[in-house]
Design a protein around this motif. Sequence first.
Motif, PDB file in Angstrom:
ATOM      1  N   ILE A  62       2.731  -0.162  14.202  1.00  0.00           N
ATOM      2  CA  ILE A  62       1.757   0.925  14.278  1.00  0.00           C
ATOM      3  C   ILE A  62       0.541   0.518  15.103  1.00  0.00           C
ATOM      4  CG2 ILE A  62       0.215   2.426  12.948  1.00  0.00           C
ATOM      5  CD1 ILE A  62       2.253   2.183  10.622  1.00  0.00           C
ATOM      6  N   TYR A  63       0.002  -0.642  14.827  1.00  0.00           N
ATOM      7  CA  TYR A  63      -1.203  -1.133  15.499  1.00  0.00           C
ATOM      8  C   TYR A  63      -0.862  -2.412  16.264  1.00  0.00           C
ATOM      9  CZ  TYR A  63      -3.354   1.979  12.089  1.00  0.00           C
ATOM     10  OH  TYR A  63      -3.687   3.065  11.330  1.00  0.00           O
ATOM     11  N   PRO A  64      -1.712  -2.847  17.145  1.00  0.00           N
ATOM     12  CA  PRO A  64      -1.432  -4.087  17.869  1.00  0.00           C
ATOM     13  C   PRO A  64      -1.199  -5.297  16.957  1.00  0.00           C
ATOM     14  CG  PRO A  64      -3.178  -2.893  18.974  1.00  0.00           C
ATOM     15  CD  PRO A  64      -2.906  -2.167  17.674  1.00  0.00           C
ATOM     16  N   ARG A  73     -12.597  -6.017  10.509  1.00  0.00           N
ATOM     17  CA  ARG A  73     -12.246  -7.375  10.975  1.00  0.00           C
ATOM     18  C   ARG A  73     -11.192  -7.331  12.081  1.00  0.00           C
ATOM     19  NH1 ARG A  73     -12.373 -12.113   8.300  1.00  0.00           N
ATOM     20  NH2 ARG A  73     -10.127 -12.234   8.502  1.00  0.00           N
ATOM     21  N   ARG A  74     -10.535  -6.179  12.252  1.00  0.00           N
ATOM     22  CA  ARG A  74      -9.449  -6.063  13.225  1.00  0.00           C
ATOM     23  C   ARG A  74      -9.837  -5.322  14.498  1.00  0.00           C
ATOM     24  NH1 ARG A  74      -5.923  -4.850   8.369  1.00  0.00           N
ATOM     25  NH2 ARG A  74      -4.910  -6.844   7.967  1.00  0.00           N
ATOM     26  N   ALA A  75     -10.842  -4.445  14.418  1.00  0.00           N
ATOM     27  CA  ALA A  75     -11.156  -3.614  15.581  1.00  0.00           C
ATOM     28  C   ALA A  75     -12.572  -3.069  15.506  1.00  0.00           C
ATOM     29  CB  ALA A  75     -10.165  -2.456  15.669  1.00  0.00           C
ATOM     30  N   SER A 119      -8.458 -11.142  14.346  1.00  0.00           N
ATOM     31  CA  SER A 119      -7.501 -10.610  13.367  1.00  0.00           C
ATOM     32  C   SER A 119      -6.762  -9.382  13.902  1.00  0.00           C
ATOM     33  CB  SER A 119      -8.214 -10.221  12.066  1.00  0.00           C
ATOM     34  OG  SER A 119      -8.794 -11.347  11.473  1.00  0.00           O
ATOM     35  N   GLY A 120      -7.281  -8.798  14.972  1.00  0.00           N
ATOM     36  CA  GLY A 120      -6.648  -7.629  15.566  1.00  0.00           C
ATOM     37  C   GLY A 120      -5.827  -7.942  16.802  1.00  0.00           C
ATOM     38  N   ALA A 121      -5.654  -9.219  17.118  1.00  0.00           N
ATOM     39  CA  ALA A 121      -4.884  -9.603  18.301  1.00  0.00           C
ATOM     40  C   ALA A 121      -3.398  -9.289  18.121  1.00  0.00           C
ATOM     41  CB  ALA A 121      -5.050 -11.094  18.579  1.00  0.00           C
ATOM     42  N   ASP A 128      -8.351  -6.860  21.755  1.00  0.00           N
ATOM     43  CA  ASP A 128      -9.000  -5.560  21.955  1.00  0.00           C
ATOM     44  C   ASP A 128      -8.065  -4.469  22.478  1.00  0.00           C
ATOM     45  OD1 ASP A 128     -11.465  -6.716  21.161  1.00  0.00           O
ATOM     46  OD2 ASP A 128     -11.809  -7.412  23.197  1.00  0.00           O
ATOM     47  N   MET A 129      -6.820  -4.505  22.053  1.00  0.00           N
ATOM     48  CA  MET A 129      -5.897  -3.434  22.419  1.00  0.00           C
ATOM     49  C   MET A 129      -6.138  -2.202  21.553  1.00  0.00           C
ATOM     50  SD  MET A 129      -4.097  -4.546  24.999  1.00  0.00           S
ATOM     51  CE  MET A 129      -2.638  -3.536  25.168  1.00  0.00           C
ATOM     52  N   ALA A 130      -6.940  -2.335  20.512  1.00  0.00           N
ATOM     53  CA  ALA A 130      -7.340  -1.216  19.663  1.00  0.00           C
ATOM     54  C   ALA A 130      -8.849  -1.279  19.497  1.00  0.00           C
ATOM     55  CB  ALA A 130      -6.655  -1.292  18.300  1.00  0.00           C
TER      56      ALA A 130
END
Length: 183
Positions: A62-64, A73-75, A119-121, A128-130
């Motif tokens: 669903i997300y990166p 923490r993710r985006a 944490s969002g990689a 930063d894809m999201a």
Amino acid sequence: SGACTVPNSDRAPCNWGKSGRENHPVNCVDHGQATSFCRWIGGRLPTAEEWEYASKSGQSRIYPWGNEPVTGRRANYCDRNCPQALSEEDKKQWQQNGWIDTTQDDGYAGTAPVGSYSSGATPWGLQDMAGNVWEWTASNYDATNMENRGGGWVFIPRYLRASSRVRGAPSNRGDNLGFRCGL
């Protein structure tokens, strides 16, 4: 070197020059400026399909980062800090529509420095894809608009899905719109 024109926008701030935000994603550029820069460095804008494939690391997700929900923490998205960067008119609209996630704190009112959310990689290490800024792609959304991917700091979590897309007139420039080049 003169290959690119100066980014600008009716909405500030723009992250370039001596803005003090040189480590933030470039923003305030239209599709032509993004295309020109990528060409100048020997690359190009990715197609929407390439962008999504990279965002999902070639997997079904669903997300990166996977299928876990969006958090601060993710985006970088419209969390409790977001209203500080909105105009009074926008702030009122965002509040009325419930577009501000007051339960989260990503640390920034507008854009964040590139790579602030490890944490969002993606599994491939893409950052930063999201969130942060929507990104221009080389793909047409329809007959008059280009496709943007990734969501931006001023948007709600559903727009941070790896498959989320919006249209943008090629002349659009904004503090929540940038790009990344593919080589």
